[in-house]
Scaffold this motif. Structure first.
Motif, short mmCIF file in Angstrom:
data_model
loop_
_atom_site.label_atom_id
_atom_site.label_comp_id
_atom_site.label_asym_id
_atom_site.label_seq_id
_atom_site.Cartn_x
_atom_site.Cartn_y
_atom_site.Cartn_z
N ALA A 239 0.83 -1.22 0.00
CA ALA A 239 0.00 0.00 0.00
C ALA A 239 0.86 1.26 0.00
O ALA A 239 0.87 2.03 0.97
N ILE A 240 1.57 1.47 -1.10
CA ILE A 240 2.44 2.63 -1.24
C ILE A 240 1.62 3.82 -1.73
O ILE A 240 0.87 3.72 -2.71
N ILE A 251 3.57 4.21 3.54
CA ILE A 251 3.61 2.78 3.20
C ILE A 251 3.02 2.02 4.39
O ILE A 251 3.43 2.20 5.53
N ASN A 252 2.05 1.16 4.11
CA ASN A 252 1.35 0.48 5.20
C ASN A 252 2.14 -0.67 5.82
O ASN A 252 1.93 -1.00 6.99
N ARG A 253 3.05 -1.26 5.07
CA ARG A 253 3.82 -2.39 5.59
C ARG A 253 5.19 -2.41 4.92
O ARG A 253 5.29 -2.33 3.70
N VAL A 254 6.24 -2.53 5.74
CA VAL A 254 7.61 -2.58 5.25
C VAL A 254 8.28 -3.80 5.87
O VAL A 254 8.26 -3.98 7.10
N GLU A 255 8.89 -4.63 5.03
CA GLU A 255 9.54 -5.85 5.54
C GLU A 255 10.89 -6.07 4.86
O GLU A 255 11.06 -5.78 3.68
N SER A 282 3.91 0.37 9.56
CA SER A 282 3.68 1.61 8.81
C SER A 282 4.96 2.42 8.69
O SER A 282 5.84 2.35 9.56
N LEU A 283 5.03 3.18 7.61
CA LEU A 283 6.11 4.14 7.38
C LEU A 283 5.48 5.41 6.81
O LEU A 283 4.79 5.37 5.80
N LEU A 284 5.71 6.54 7.50
CA LEU A 284 5.15 7.81 7.06
C LEU A 284 6.25 8.85 7.04
O LEU A 284 6.90 9.11 8.05
#
Length: 593
Positions: A239-240, A251-255, A282-284
């Motif tokens: 979800a970028i 970004i809703n999910r970062v792995e 999350s990443l904002l």
């Protein structure tokens, strides 16, 4: 009266028929003209490199709407080869196929009479874009011509190109690098792009507030996965959502996920290294300076929030490391060496569990160190000279639940202009049961805490790449330890060495039973191979050892006692084996007699 209504209705019907027939006639008359204009526009903007084709082109002169289906824009090979010989060929070629393009109100009369193409909205549905890259730097011997701006290319046929809203839905994008011997592809799927107020005219090319000739671009993609260069990890993004208008990336999910299990990882990598497993919900990134990023490769942002994560670091010490100098490689020093100009006001790592696990080469058991529910705030993360002139200190504040048992607070301050990498670190650990530390001490240090009431541990250091000076205030009582020895069947307890340690070497409490408080005054010389984290830990541990009464002399005595105990156990085993062999021999002789 009825006759009048009949006449009026008849007149209205005739007018409608005249307008409809007139619109139909004009549309048919203008259709080849507009088609010709479209192809001319493509030729002018690409030096004749591309050919435009479509299955159907329908438009209404009355409404100014148009609809194209199965549109294709393809490079012409012969033209590209000719441009290569003259040095005018671009590095990238584009092959584009589109299911449909809807154009809303393109003002045909304005286009025809004023040479202004103004469109209210364009919707591009299901496009497939292939970018073919070929490095043409070998043409350096050819005189490089001055590149024309988009307006200079269009000005022969258009005075202005304006699109109020340009929407691309469900784009599939492929980038193919043909420069390499084996061409490689990067693919992006299910992309949605919205471009606002796109304008090319004589003034817009000089408008610094515009991003690629637009007032704003929104980019959205469901998911993206890429393998790292060493093929050991996958980077997964979900979800970028990037908006130049809002100056924000979400970004809703970062792995960062290993491709192998812990055991298989080291079989594949075959070298000493840590295995990382990272995941964040999350990443904002907020208030990004978009013009600086695109035009000057400067990443400036006001705030970054990374929320609710899990960080797992695993190390297998069965693989020997070749000692390497860490001098000049502390975080604040490495930051100054980055190729990109970086300036982040605040970076927050929120609600994250950090776990470090190590498999001991000696015990073949795994020790675990954890910092649960951690919040880490970085301030003034920068290598920008102007920002550093205003504030030369990068700050780090961390609060976590150490071993999920006690609150730990730590402050670090890094001097960004110090030639010796100067920094300070302070912190405090609240009360906890010391036996919790056995999860890391027993496998990695061969020590077991039998009992320990830790009341508090505070530290304050000034350090650099050479040494650390500071104090450790360690308050505790009822400290008893067991020293462990390694045997073939695993780790066993040494009662003799443990008794010596508890009775003669370590202080069972601080302050002592007599009320004497022993501070840990530390001067620690940093080995050049130590990372900054190991250096900090060793400096603190040096103060802890002083507080519990383990001086250098006592530490040697403790090691000597442990070795003597181990030797005695070994001697006892050998004696027992000899006695057993003698007894067996005696009984064997009796049986023979």
């Amino acid at each position: 009266m009825k006759r009048i209504w009949k006449v009026l209705i008849a007149i209205l019907v005739v007018l409608i028929l005249i307008v409809a027939v007139g619109s139909w006639y004009i549309s048919r008359h203008w259709k080849p003209i507009l088609s010709e204009r479209l192809q001319a526009l493509v030729n002018a903007s690409s030096d004749g490199l591309y050919h435009l084709s479509y299955e159907d082109f329908d438009f209404s002169w009355y409404s100014g709407n148009a609809y194209l289906t199965n549109v294709s824009l393809t490079p012409i090979k012969e033209v590209y080869e000719r441009l290569k010989t003259t040095g005018d060929a671009p590095d990238n070629q584009y092959s584009i196929q589109v299911k449909s393009i809807k154009i809303k109100n393109f003002h045909p009369t304005r286009l025809y009479k004023q040479q202004r193409l103004n469109v209210d909205e364009i919707m591009v549905q299901d496009p497939t874009v292939l970018v073919m890259n070929e490095d043409l730097s070998q043409n350096d011997s050819i005189l490089v011509k001055e590149k024309k701006t988009p307006y200079q290319k269009l000005s022969k046929i258009l005075k202005e190109l304006r699109i109020d809203n340009f929407n691309v839905n469900n784009l599939n994008f492929t980038y193919r690098n043909n420069t390499l011997k084996d061409s490689k592809e990067t693919k992006l799927k299910n992309i949605n792009i919205a471009v606002h107020d796109f304008l090319i005219d004589s003034l817009s090319q000089k408008d610094s507030s515009r991003i690629y000739y637009s007032s704003g671009v929104d980019f959205k993609m469901d998911s993206y996965q890429i393998a790292t260069r060493d093929s050991m990890y996958y980077i997964n993004l979900s979800a970028i959502d990037f908006s130049t208008t809002d100056k924000r990336l979400k970004i809703n999910r970062v792995e960062l996920k290993p491709r192998q299990s812990k055991a298989d990882f080291y079989k594949v990598v075959e070298k000493p290294t840590e295995r990382f497993d990272l995941a964040f919900d999350s990443l904002l990134i907020e208030n990004i300076n978009i013009p600086e990023l695109l035009n000057n490769q400067r990443f400036h942002a006001q705030r970054i929030d990374i929320g609710k994560g899990a960080v797992e670091i695993y190390n297998n010490t069965n693989y020997a490391r070749t000692p390497a100098s860490k001098k000049g490689k502390d975080p604040q020093q490495q930051l100054q060496k980055l190729a990109w100009n970086l300036n982040i006001d605040t970076l927050n790592l929120l609600n994250t569990d950090i776990v470090y696990e190590e498999l001991s080469k000696v015990t073949q058991e795994t020790g675990k160190l954890s910092f649960n529910n951690s919040t880490i705030r970085f301030t003034n993360v920068t290598n920008d000279s102007i920002a550093i002139s205003r504030n030369a200190i990068m700050g780090v504040f961390m609060q976590s639940k150490f071993m999920n048992a006690a609150t730990l607070e730590t402050n670090l301050h890094f001097d960004l202009v110090s030639e010796i990498g100067a920094f300070e670190f302070q912190g405090k650990l609240n009360a906890m049961n010391g036996r919790v530390l056995n999860r890391v001490l027993m496998p990695l240090a061969e020590v077991e805490i039998n009992s320990a009431n830790i009341r508090s541990l505070a530290f304050n250091f000034k350090a650099n790449e050479r040494d650390a000076r500071g104090t450790v205030n360690f308050r505790y009582n009822n400290l008893k330890v067991k020293l462990l020895m390694l045997e073939e069947k695993g780790v066993v307890k040494s009662k003799i060495a443990s008794t010596v340690a508890n009775s003669f070497i370590i202080n069972s409490s601080n302050p002592t039973e007599l009320g004497e408080y022993i501070p840990g005054v530390v001067y620690y010389r940093r080995p050049s191979t130590y990372s900054i984290f190991k250096f900090m830990w060793k400096s603190i541990f040096q103060g802890v050892k002083t507080s519990v009464g383990v001086s250098a002399e006592r530490e040697m005595k403790l090691k000597k006692t442990a070795e003597q105990t181990k030797q005695r156990v070994e001697n006892t085993k050998q004696a027992a084996q000899k006695v057993g062999s003698f007894i067996k021999g005696v009984f064997k002789k009796k049986e023979e007699e």
